[in-house]
Design an enzyme around this catalytic site. Structure first.
Site, short mmCIF file in Angstrom:
data_model
loop_
_atom_site.label_atom_id
_atom_site.label_comp_id
_atom_site.label_asym_id
_atom_site.label_seq_id
_atom_site.Cartn_x
_atom_site.Cartn_y
_atom_site.Cartn_z
CE1 TYR A 174 43.90 35.20 39.72
CE2 TYR A 174 44.20 36.80 37.96
CZ TYR A 174 43.95 36.52 39.30
OH TYR A 174 43.76 37.54 40.19
CB THR A 234 38.54 42.42 40.41
OG1 THR A 234 38.87 41.41 39.46
CG2 THR A 234 37.69 41.82 41.51
CG HIS A 248 42.58 36.97 33.36
ND1 HIS A 248 43.94 37.20 33.27
CD2 HIS A 248 42.15 37.68 34.44
CE1 HIS A 248 44.30 38.01 34.25
NE2 HIS A 248 43.24 38.31 34.97
CG ASN A 291 47.48 39.67 36.20
OD1 ASN A 291 48.46 40.00 35.54
ND2 ASN A 291 46.45 40.48 36.38
CG ASN A 324 57.48 42.99 31.84
OD1 ASN A 324 56.26 43.06 32.06
ND2 ASN A 324 58.26 44.06 31.83
#
Length: 362
Positions: free
Chosen positions: A177, A25, A172, A175, A228
């Protein structure tokens, strides 16, 4: 054993090397999520990567919670991306669009309304808005009809990505989301067919992959996961078991490649990893695996030599080294990036990093 510089087939994608540019990003689109010529120049500079995975790109206004991030839900955004993909292809590169719904990490100030998630939860810490940092708000749990609508939004964005000239897409799923919010029992407290058991928690990811695969062909689809590490307050009680089941599902769906953000040491953001999951996924999943997380040349070669990774994706090194592939090939030192310009907007710290040869000649 394959090297970083051997060719690689990822489904329909024929890559000249095994060095991917990870999604990064950079906050250079306008407030309507439309890419511009500056973004085209940035990606074209990095077209020697075997594959460019675009910065995370919103599938809807509801799902986009980062200022000046791009989207793929309307005509203006598609037209803006056409300039970017044409520039990358002219430079000889390959690029896929990473499709993003941020779920509970969307702040209402970004225009998408109250955030949504698998369950009514609130992310920790603060988020970025156009007015500065603000605390997250509590998300509401999606109902069945809304889940089907969002699955449809992914399919529409995938179709838009191909129309915009991308060579494929990546979901995606990492992370913290929305896909991750359904997968992990640290955020998914549902008691219906989308919650409780691992089989049920896989359902949303499965439906998204099936929808985009039906829209553009599964040979052009990949997914990103972060098995992980604890990211943005999302974790699971048994990641080895969960992501083993994910591997089985991806195998059944014939998803040709995955990218794992699998930390092998404390990350640059300070996350402490748990046991690696890729060794348990590799015997189950026959597709290609790209590994990511704070790699340099020597550590990337070490991971390749283990025989689990088919390629390595590099994030921050590509920011300050547009010619990263050449630098790794000749053993040249890597330039350091200026973190103050990562999200600052404009060309500084974006398209003004010199190549190794340019820096040497200066």
């Amino acid at each position: 054993m394959a090297s970083l510089f051997d060719s690689l087939q990822l489904g329909a994608l024929d890559l000249p090397n095994r060095i991917a540019m990870a999604p990064l990003t950079r906050a250079r689109a306008n407030r309507e999520g439309v890419p511009n010529d500056l973004i085209a120049a940035y990606y074209a500079q990095r077209a020697t990567a075997g594959l460019i995975i675009s910065e995370a790109t919103g599938i809807s206004r509801e799902g986009l919670g980062w200022p000046n991030a791009p989207g793929l839900w309307n005509t203006d955004q598609v037209e803006g991306w056409k300039t970017v993909t044409a520039a990358v292809h002219y430079a000889g590169g390959r690029i896929v669009a990473q499709l993003w719904h941020m779920g509970r990490l969307v702040h209402p100030d970004l225009g998408g309304g109250r955030p949504v998630s698998s369950s009514m939860t609130k992310a920790p810490d603060f988020t970025h808005t156009y007015e500065g940092k603000k605390p997250y708000v509590t998300a509401r749990a999606l109902d069945w009809d809304e889940i089907q609508r969002i699955v449809g939004d992914y399919a529409t964005a995938a179709r838009n990505a191909i129309e915009a000239g991308f060579d494929g897409i990546q979901i995606h799923g990492a992370n913290g989301y929305l896909v991750d919010q359904f997968l992990r029992n640290g955020a998914n407290f549902r008691t219906d067919q989308y919650g409780c058991s691992i089989e049920n928690r896989l359902r949303f990811m499965t439906e998204v992959l099936q929808a985009v695969g039906s829209e553009i062909g599964m040979a052009r689809v990949g997914i990103r996961l972060s098995p992980n590490i604890l990211v943005q307050g999302i974790e699971d009680s048994d990641p080895i078991k969960l992501f083993g089941a994910v591997a089985e599902r991806l195998e059944d769906l014939r998803v040709p490649w995955i990218e794992l953000r699998e930390a092998h040491q404390p990350t640059s953001a300070g996350s402490i990893p748990t046991a690696p999951v890729s060794p348990s996924m590799r015997p189950i999943y026959s597709g290609k695996i790209l590994l990511n997380s704070d790699y340099d040349g020597p550590s990337a070669r070490e991971r390749m030599a283990e025989g689990i990774a088919d390629g390595i994706s590099f994030g921050r090194p590509f920011i300050s080294n547009p010619d990263l592939v050449r630098r790794l090939a000749i053993g040249a030192p890597l330039a350091e990036g200026d973190s103050s310009t990562f999200y600052s907007g404009g060309p500084e710290g974006y398209i003004d990093y010199p190549t190794f040869d340019e820096a040497k000649a200066a």
